[in-house]
Every structure is written in C-alpha cells, then in structure tokens.
Design a protein around this motif. Structure first.
Motif, PDB file in Angstrom:
ATOM      1  N   TYR A 108     -96.262 -63.795 -84.864  1.00 47.67           N
ATOM      2  CA  TYR A 108     -95.761 -65.061 -84.328  1.00 47.67           C
ATOM      3  C   TYR A 108     -96.945 -65.943 -83.949  1.00 47.67           C
ATOM      4  O   TYR A 108     -98.059 -65.468 -83.746  1.00 47.67           O
ATOM      5  N   ALA A 109     -96.700 -67.240 -83.877  1.00 46.02           N
ATOM      6  CA  ALA A 109     -97.743 -68.187 -83.487  1.00 46.02           C
ATOM      7  C   ALA A 109     -97.950 -68.134 -81.979  1.00 46.02           C
ATOM      8  O   ALA A 109     -97.065 -67.745 -81.216  1.00 46.02           O
ATOM      9  N   TRP A 110     -99.144 -68.565 -81.563  1.00 51.90           N
ATOM     10  CA  TRP A 110     -99.422 -68.589 -80.128  1.00 51.90           C
ATOM     11  C   TRP A 110    -100.396 -69.715 -79.816  1.00 51.90           C
ATOM     12  O   TRP A 110    -101.394 -69.851 -80.498  1.00 51.90           O
ATOM     13  N   ARG A 111    -100.051 -70.588 -78.848  1.00 43.42           N
ATOM     14  CA  ARG A 111     -98.991 -70.386 -77.885  1.00 43.42           C
ATOM     15  C   ARG A 111     -97.653 -70.844 -78.433  1.00 43.42           C
ATOM     16  O   ARG A 111     -97.539 -71.865 -79.086  1.00 43.42           O
ATOM     17  N   SER A 112     -96.607 -70.048 -78.094  1.00 44.92           N
ATOM     18  CA  SER A 112     -95.253 -70.391 -78.471  1.00 44.92           C
ATOM     19  C   SER A 112     -94.342 -69.906 -77.343  1.00 44.92           C
ATOM     20  O   SER A 112     -94.799 -69.768 -76.202  1.00 44.92           O
ATOM     21  N   PHE A 113     -93.079 -69.673 -77.638  1.00 43.64           N
ATOM     22  CA  PHE A 113     -92.116 -69.287 -76.599  1.00 43.64           C
ATOM     23  C   PHE A 113     -92.612 -68.032 -75.890  1.00 43.64           C
ATOM     24  O   PHE A 113     -92.927 -67.032 -76.522  1.00 43.64           O
ATOM     25  N   GLU A 114     -92.660 -68.093 -74.580  1.00 50.64           N
ATOM     26  CA  GLU A 114     -93.322 -67.033 -73.821  1.00 50.64           C
ATOM     27  C   GLU A 114     -92.586 -65.705 -73.835  1.00 50.64           C
ATOM     28  O   GLU A 114     -93.151 -64.671 -73.420  1.00 50.64           O
ATOM     29  N   ALA A 115     -91.354 -65.665 -74.312  1.00 49.74           N
ATOM     30  CA  ALA A 115     -90.656 -64.383 -74.434  1.00 49.74           C
ATOM     31  C   ALA A 115     -91.108 -63.603 -75.656  1.00 49.74           C
ATOM     32  O   ALA A 115     -90.895 -62.386 -75.735  1.00 49.74           O
ATOM     33  N   TYR A 116     -91.737 -64.283 -76.623  1.00 46.29           N
ATOM     34  CA  TYR A 116     -92.101 -63.596 -77.870  1.00 46.29           C
ATOM     35  C   TYR A 116     -92.975 -62.359 -77.658  1.00 46.29           C
ATOM     36  O   TYR A 116     -92.724 -61.324 -78.287  1.00 46.29           O
ATOM     37  N   PRO A 117     -94.022 -62.394 -76.820  1.00 46.18           N
ATOM     38  CA  PRO A 117     -94.883 -61.202 -76.708  1.00 46.18           C
ATOM     39  C   PRO A 117     -94.150 -59.949 -76.241  1.00 46.18           C
ATOM     40  O   PRO A 117     -94.523 -58.831 -76.615  1.00 46.18           O
ATOM     41  N   SER A 118     -93.109 -60.125 -75.433  1.00 41.08           N
ATOM     42  CA  SER A 118     -92.428 -58.943 -74.907  1.00 41.08           C
ATOM     43  C   SER A 118     -91.531 -58.277 -75.936  1.00 41.08           C
ATOM     44  O   SER A 118     -91.255 -57.067 -75.844  1.00 41.08           O
ATOM     45  N   ALA A 153     -91.408 -58.246 -89.085  1.00 43.27           N
ATOM     46  CA  ALA A 153     -90.739 -59.502 -88.752  1.00 43.27           C
ATOM     47  C   ALA A 153     -91.776 -60.572 -88.430  1.00 43.27           C
ATOM     48  O   ALA A 153     -92.886 -60.268 -87.978  1.00 43.27           O
ATOM     49  N   ILE A 154     -91.391 -61.813 -88.683  1.00 44.90           N
ATOM     50  CA  ILE A 154     -92.214 -62.978 -88.363  1.00 44.90           C
ATOM     51  C   ILE A 154     -91.320 -63.991 -87.666  1.00 44.90           C
ATOM     52  O   ILE A 154     -90.184 -64.236 -88.097  1.00 44.90           O
ATOM     53  N   ILE A 155     -91.817 -64.584 -86.581  1.00 45.64           N
ATOM     54  CA  ILE A 155     -91.056 -65.602 -85.862  1.00 45.64           C
ATOM     55  C   ILE A 155     -91.720 -66.957 -86.080  1.00 45.64           C
ATOM     56  O   ILE A 155     -92.918 -67.106 -85.847  1.00 45.64           O
ATOM     57  N   VAL A 156     -90.923 -67.920 -86.522  1.00 42.34           N
ATOM     58  CA  VAL A 156     -91.392 -69.296 -86.702  1.00 42.34           C
ATOM     59  C   VAL A 156     -90.559 -70.189 -85.790  1.00 42.34           C
ATOM     60  O   VAL A 156     -89.336 -70.270 -85.941  1.00 42.34           O
ATOM     61  N   CYS A 157     -91.203 -70.844 -84.837  1.00 41.05           N
ATOM     62  CA  CYS A 157     -90.513 -71.656 -83.835  1.00 41.05           C
ATOM     63  C   CYS A 157     -90.724 -73.133 -84.161  1.00 41.05           C
ATOM     64  O   CYS A 157     -91.854 -73.625 -84.130  1.00 41.05           O
TER      65      CYS A 157
END
Length: 356
Positions: A108-118, A153-157
C-alpha cells in the motif's frame, strides 16, 4: 502489596501495534474537522426510515439482502457481486484476512489511510509501504515494482486519505495490467462522490472488476451520505472473492437500522449530492485561500485538505485546537482538515495565516 495479574499471552506484533486512534472529539463550541464526517444533519426521509426499522430486539438480515439487491440494480450487477459490511474498513479487514497470512505481503502507499498498517499485521502478514510521490500521489509504478511472489493484496486509495489526490483512469488501467491476476487489488474509493477531476478512475462506472476479476471496489455511506455513525459500506467485485470476505466477516455486523438508512439514502441521493456540491464549493474556497497564503496544498479531491506541516505538525495542530478547530495531525508529516460547516472555512483560513 499489589501484584500484577498474569495475563494471556498476546502476539508480540499485536502488543506492539498502536490501536486505531480516532479523531479528537470537539467541545460544544468547537468545529470538529478531524474525522472527515459530513457536517449536515440527516435528511428527514432517512430519519423516518430509521423509525420504521425492524425492532432492535430482533437480529438483522445477516446478508443485508435488501441493500445488496438495491446496489446490484443500481450498478447492473448480481446481488452476489455486492458485499455489505459495517463500514468499508471492515471489508478491507475481511479481504486481507481472506488473502494474506504468515509470510505473505500486502502493498500500500504511504502516507495513506492510517488503518492500513494494522490490517496485514493482524493477519500475520507483512505490510509493504511504498512512499507517495513528491506531489502526495500514489506512485503506482513503484507499487507494481514492489510486488513479489509473496504479495497477496495491494490497496489503492483514491482520492488518497489524508493527502487528497486521485489516481487517474489511465494510471489505474496500466497498473492493473501489470499486477498478476492472482493478486488482489483493493480499490478504496471511500471519497468518490467528492471527486471532480475528469480523468479520475471510477471503479464502478468503469466496471474495472470485469476486465480484472482480481479487483474489488470499495465504497461507503459514511462520508457523502452522512451515515458515519451507523457504519455501513459496500464492495463490488467477483462473487467468489466477495464470498471469501463474507466468510471472514463477523456475522450480523450490519444492523437493520444501517441497512434501512442506506436504502433511504439511495432514494434521496439527488438531495444528498446537492449537499456534496456545497461541500465541494467550500473545499475549493479553502484550498484557494490556503494556497494564496503560501501553503503547498496538494490537489484536494476528497472532503478534506492536507497541510504539509512536517516537523511542526503537533505545534500547528495545537494552535488550531486553541481556536476551537479540531483537526487531525499526523506527527512529522502534516495536518488533515475536513470540510465542515460554512463558518469553519474562514476560521481555518484565519488560523492558517498565522502559521505560514
């Protein structure tokens, strides 16, 4: 002598993980601009639907069948291609649990939605953070380069929370073509209704999940539709992928009230989107004013703006708080300011001018 009790053993990765930190609550005289909430009160028709909801002594429909059918009809897909859960973040959690485990990776990209790392950590997997570009956008080429045999998995926000820019349709199409078909791509479009950029990807309008069955598109009723307190979001994608999410989800997590409010909101969509248009005008006024002061504000396509305050973030957030403006600081990076009430825009500009 007081001794500490012996407690159950907690996984080290979980013990070291900070819990999700909600935006600071605001006092009665303050503007709460920390949680990207819709500042408008619920529509009367939505409140009426809530009053007519199934009595709370009865369980809700575990499948949210009425809402899934309505969304399926709206987007021209079978209801089984729609999954409803208690917020889009719940679906994110379910999809990561369904695809990633020990030794796997989630990009996932960073910084992005702060829930992603967990999310990967809870699943036992490893999160792979790919830095944003200099203009606070997803670096999709770098994200594709980060894919390995362990990537699940990959997250794109898009628009990216908290910085604001979108991923374009052409960029996403080229990216999806590069990703192996057995790697899940989660297109998180929680703020899609606020997007005005003509070249932005729209996962549902473009039906990206048809060309790429490994893509799941996420949306939510929390932001544009103003149902944050009821927690209801949805995903559209391939039925078998969503079946996996349904398997990992907590049963009966979508309340009957949330389902009814979602349907009523779709019925009143034209009226609700008029409110979105008002918020977009406020966003434009705020961005224009901040840039005129000298702030380097990235393209704002959500219901928020980003101030890159760097090492001065906590101090700047304290100044806003002293003026009854509750914003969302991300230590060392910047401040996210939600688009709120009309009167809040001038107040934000006044305080921001003192911080330039």
């Amino acid at each position: 002598m007081v001794t500490e009790p012996i407690l159950p053993r907690i996984r080290p990765a979980i013990a070291a993980l900070a819990p999700y930190r909600q935006g600071r609550q605001a006092g009665p005289d303050a503007f709460k601009l920390s949680s990207n909430e819709n500042p408008f009160a619920p529509l009367p028709s939505v409140l009426e639907a809530l009053q007519d909801t199934t009595p709370i002594n009865r369980y809700p429909d575990a499948t949210a069948g009425r809402l899934r059918a309505r969304l399926g009809a709206r987007y021209g897909v079978d209801p089984d291609q729609v999954h409803v859960a208690s917020g889009s973040v719940a679906i994110l959690h379910q999809l990561i649990l369904a695809t990633a485990s020990v030794g796997d990776e989630v990009v996932y990209a960073w910084r992005s939605f702060e829930a992603y790392p967990s999310l990967p950590l809870v699943a036992g997997a490893v999160g792979v953070q790919v830095p944003l570009t200099a203009d606070a956008r997803h670096d999709l080429d770098a994200m594709a380069d980060a894919v390995t045999e362990r990537t699940r998995a990959i997250i794109v926000c898009t628009p990216n929370n908290p910085t604001g820019p979108i991923v374009t349709s052409a960029e996403f199409a080229a990216f999806a073509d590069r990703i192996p078909a057995d790697v899940l791509i989660i297109l998180d479009e929680a703020y899609a209704e606020f997007v005005t950029a003509p070249d932005a990807v729209d996962g549902l309008a473009e039906r990206v999940y048809e060309r790429h069955p490994n893509v799941v598109v996420l949306r939510t009723f929390s932001k544009a539709y103003g149902l944050a307190g009821l927690r209801v979001g949805y995903a559209i994608g391939h039925e078998k992928v969503l079946d996996a999410a349904r398997t990992t989800g907590i049963p009966l997590s979508v309340t009957a009230a949330a389902e009814s409010a979602g349907i009523a909101s779709l019925d009143a969509e034209a009226e609700l989107l008029e409110r979105v248009a008002v918020l977009i005008k406020r966003r434009t006024r705020l961005v224009t004013g901040l840039r005129a002061q000298g702030w380097d504000v990235p393209d704002a396509q959500g219901n928020f703006v980003w101030l890159p305050t760097g090492d001065g973030t906590d101090a700047a957030a304290a100044v806003f708080a002293d003026e009854d403006l509750i914003v969302r600081p991300f230590a060392g990076d910047g401040i996210r300011i939600s688009i709120g009430e009309e009167a809040s825009v001038d107040r934000v500009l006044e305080v921001a001018a003192t911080l330039c």
